[in-house]
Design a protein around this motif. Structure first.
Motif, PDB file in Angstrom:
ATOM      1  N   ALA A  45       0.729  -1.036  -0.340  1.00 40.86           N
ATOM      2  CA  ALA A  45      -0.465  -0.142  -0.493  1.00 40.86           C
ATOM      3  C   ALA A  45       0.814   1.441  -0.080  1.00 40.86           C
ATOM      4  CB  ALA A  45      -0.721  -0.083   1.392  1.00 40.86           C
ATOM      5  N   VAL A  46       2.058   1.822   0.636  1.00 41.44           N
ATOM      6  CA  VAL A  46       2.780   2.499   1.301  1.00 41.44           C
ATOM      7  C   VAL A  46       3.759   2.650  -0.446  1.00 41.44           C
ATOM      8  CG1 VAL A  46       4.833   3.200   2.283  1.00 41.44           C
ATOM      9  CG2 VAL A  46       2.893   2.492   3.663  1.00 41.44           C
ATOM     10  N   ALA A  47       3.724   1.336  -1.507  1.00 37.12           N
ATOM     11  CA  ALA A  47       4.494   1.440  -1.979  1.00 37.12           C
ATOM     12  C   ALA A  47       3.675   2.267  -3.421  1.00 37.12           C
ATOM     13  CB  ALA A  47       5.211   0.168  -2.962  1.00 37.12           C
ATOM     14  N   VAL A  48       2.843   1.828  -3.856  1.00 35.86           N
ATOM     15  CA  VAL A  48       1.451   2.121  -5.082  1.00 35.86           C
ATOM     16  C   VAL A  48       0.284   3.528  -4.361  1.00 35.86           C
ATOM     17  CG1 VAL A  48       1.734   0.229  -5.316  1.00 35.86           C
ATOM     18  CG2 VAL A  48      -0.468   0.944  -4.192  1.00 35.86           C
ATOM     19  N   ALA A  49       0.680   3.729  -3.089  1.00 35.52           N
ATOM     20  CA  ALA A  49      -0.233   4.673  -2.630  1.00 35.52           C
ATOM     21  C   ALA A  49      -0.543   6.001  -3.443  1.00 35.52           C
ATOM     22  CB  ALA A  49      -0.979   4.813  -0.985  1.00 35.52           C
ATOM     23  N   PRO A  50      -1.292   6.787  -4.268  1.00 35.93           N
ATOM     24  CA  PRO A  50      -0.820   8.195  -4.720  1.00 35.93           C
ATOM     25  C   PRO A  50      -0.933   9.121  -3.566  1.00 35.93           C
ATOM     26  CG  PRO A  50      -3.510   7.402  -5.022  1.00 35.93           C
ATOM     27  CD  PRO A  50      -2.609   6.104  -4.487  1.00 35.93           C
ATOM     28  N   GLU A  51      -0.214  10.346  -3.715  1.00 40.65           N
ATOM     29  CA  GLU A  51      -0.127  10.848  -2.115  1.00 40.65           C
ATOM     30  C   GLU A  51      -1.640  12.016  -1.718  1.00 40.65           C
ATOM     31  OE1 GLU A  51       2.026  15.281  -1.078  1.00 40.65           O
ATOM     32  OE2 GLU A  51       2.394  14.237  -2.684  1.00 40.65           O
ATOM     33  N   PRO A  52      -2.322  11.696  -2.293  1.00 41.01           N
ATOM     34  CA  PRO A  52      -4.071  12.653  -1.938  1.00 41.01           C
ATOM     35  C   PRO A  52      -4.150  11.118  -1.329  1.00 41.01           C
ATOM     36  CG  PRO A  52      -3.750  12.690  -4.510  1.00 41.01           C
ATOM     37  CD  PRO A  52      -2.658  12.099  -4.337  1.00 41.01           C
ATOM     38  N   ALA A  53      -3.921   9.626  -1.396  1.00 37.60           N
ATOM     39  CA  ALA A  53      -4.448   8.707  -0.076  1.00 37.60           C
ATOM     40  C   ALA A  53      -3.750   8.386   1.062  1.00 37.60           C
ATOM     41  CB  ALA A  53      -4.611   7.812  -1.324  1.00 37.60           C
ATOM     42  N   HIS A  54      -2.237   9.289   1.047  1.00 33.62           N
ATOM     43  CA  HIS A  54      -1.841   8.838   2.601  1.00 33.62           C
ATOM     44  C   HIS A  54      -2.138   9.247   3.834  1.00 33.62           C
ATOM     45  CE1 HIS A  54       2.460   9.252   0.217  1.00 33.62           C
ATOM     46  NE2 HIS A  54       1.574   8.380  -0.709  1.00 33.62           N
ATOM     47  N   ALA A  55      -3.044   9.924   3.298  1.00 29.76           N
ATOM     48  CA  ALA A  55      -3.878  10.098   5.263  1.00 29.76           C
ATOM     49  C   ALA A  55      -4.770   9.472   5.249  1.00 29.76           C
ATOM     50  CB  ALA A  55      -4.792  11.732   4.335  1.00 29.76           C
ATOM     51  N   GLY A  56      -5.649   8.896   4.821  1.00 31.92           N
ATOM     52  CA  GLY A  56      -5.947   7.923   4.786  1.00 31.92           C
ATOM     53  C   GLY A  56      -5.913   6.128   4.934  1.00 31.92           C
ATOM     54  N   LEU A  57      -4.692   6.416   4.200  1.00 29.22           N
ATOM     55  CA  LEU A  57      -3.611   5.412   4.535  1.00 29.22           C
ATOM     56  C   LEU A  57      -3.387   4.887   5.937  1.00 29.22           C
ATOM     57  CD1 LEU A  57      -2.838   2.391   3.263  1.00 29.22           C
ATOM     58  CD2 LEU A  57      -1.120   4.105   2.496  1.00 29.22           C
ATOM     59  N   ALA A  58      -2.935   6.165   6.131  1.00 30.70           N
ATOM     60  CA  ALA A  58      -1.979   6.209   7.660  1.00 30.70           C
ATOM     61  C   ALA A  58      -3.162   6.081   8.882  1.00 30.70           C
ATOM     62  CB  ALA A  58      -0.953   7.134   7.494  1.00 30.70           C
ATOM     63  N   ARG A  59      -4.203   6.925   8.329  1.00 29.08           N
ATOM     64  CA  ARG A  59      -5.391   6.231   9.332  1.00 29.08           C
ATOM     65  C   ARG A  59      -5.134   5.172   9.635  1.00 29.08           C
ATOM     66  NH1 ARG A  59      -7.462  11.219   7.605  1.00 29.08           N
ATOM     67  NH2 ARG A  59      -9.040   9.592   5.780  1.00 29.08           N
ATOM     68  N   GLU A  60      -5.647   4.299   8.477  1.00 32.69           N
ATOM     69  CA  GLU A  60      -5.876   2.522   8.095  1.00 32.69           C
ATOM     70  C   GLU A  60      -5.148   2.229   9.437  1.00 32.69           C
ATOM     71  OE1 GLU A  60      -8.730   1.263   7.321  1.00 32.69           O
ATOM     72  OE2 GLU A  60      -9.406   2.613   6.523  1.00 32.69           O
ATOM     73  N   LEU A  61      -3.426   2.556   9.138  1.00 28.79           N
ATOM     74  CA  LEU A  61      -2.625   1.434   9.584  1.00 28.79           C
ATOM     75  C   LEU A  61      -2.385   1.967  10.854  1.00 28.79           C
ATOM     76  CD1 LEU A  61       0.044   2.208   6.822  1.00 28.79           C
ATOM     77  CD2 LEU A  61      -1.047   0.729   6.455  1.00 28.79           C
ATOM     78  N   ALA A  62      -2.704   2.861  11.336  1.00 25.03           N
ATOM     79  CA  ALA A  62      -2.924   3.363  12.774  1.00 25.03           C
ATOM     80  C   ALA A  62      -3.858   2.976  13.255  1.00 25.03           C
ATOM     81  CB  ALA A  62      -3.407   4.617  12.916  1.00 25.03           C
TER      82      ALA A  62
END
Length: 225
Positions: A129-146
């Motif tokens: 996910a970190v390798a392919v996520a576009p920058e606008p998706a980073h905040a949402g991905l960080a919340r999921e990972l947290a």
């Protein structure tokens, strides 16, 4: 009528046979050779072997070989493996997607993978996910990972922390919020991650004393109001 089998098909059949050799070094060499001399027909046997290969080094070579194949053929074949009933196939597909690093595959990294009960799938999904996520998706991905803070053994925790650190500033708020969680395991993990955000080159270290220090800080803060 000409019934001669194309040479590329014969090479693909030989590759499939070589990838079933009992000796891991022979399988490793077969995958290396396939990646060195890529052919479109190699995609199917390489993907098929990914889902059953027991040796980590061979699996890594299979992934490398797939990244050498024509992308328009390899990527769809790898993406299809995400729906496999075999956990190893799903995990290896996620790993391979992380090596392709193609943002177009971001939608294939489903939330369910990030929270999979199988730690191998979850860890691989975090990296992918970190390798392919576009920058606008980073905040949402960080919340999921947290939401995975406090999970698993130290290696799983380290993997999660490194994934969050790779997201940079997008991880700051979720990590900060988790460092105030009432669960001490979550706090300890979040604070270890916060230290990595400040110094990504530092070693990952869980400090059980963090839980006590934070609990004292929270108690004092509540008493002051």
């Amino acid at each position: 009528m000409n019934t001669q089998i194309p040479k590329t098909r014969l090479r693909a059949d030989r590759l499939a046979l070589a990838l079933r050799a009992s000796d891991p070094s022979a399988r490793l060499q077969a995958a290396l050779t396939a990646g060195t001399t890529p052919e479109p027909e190699f995609v199917a046997p390489l993907v098929a072997r990914c889902g059953v290969e027991p040796d980590f080094s061979v699996r890594d070579m299979l992934t490398w070989a797939l990244t050498r194949m024509p992308r328009e053929l390899a990527l769809p074949a790898v993406l299809a493996e995400l729906d496999s009933p075999v956990a190893l196939a799903r995990s290896q597909a996620l790993h391979t997607l992380s090596k392709f690093g193609d943002p177009a595959t971001w939608s294939a990294i489903r939330t369910e993978f990030l929270h999979d009960a199988d730690p191998d799938i979850a860890r691989t999904a975090w990296r992918a996910a970190v390798a392919v996520a576009p920058e606008p998706a980073h905040a949402g991905l960080a919340r999921e990972l947290a939401a995975e803070f406090g999970r698993g053994d130290s290696e799983t925790m380290r993997s999660l922390s490194r994934a969050l650190v790779a997201l940079g500033d997008a991880a700051t708020v979720p990590v900060r919020d988790a460092s105030r969680d009432p669960d001490p395991a979550i706090r300890i993990h979040a604070l270890a991650t916060a230290r990595l955000l400040e110094d990504p080159d530092a070693s990952f270290a869980l400090d059980p004393a963090d839980a006590g220090r934070m609990a004292t800080a929270f108690s004092g803060s509540r008493g002051a109001h």
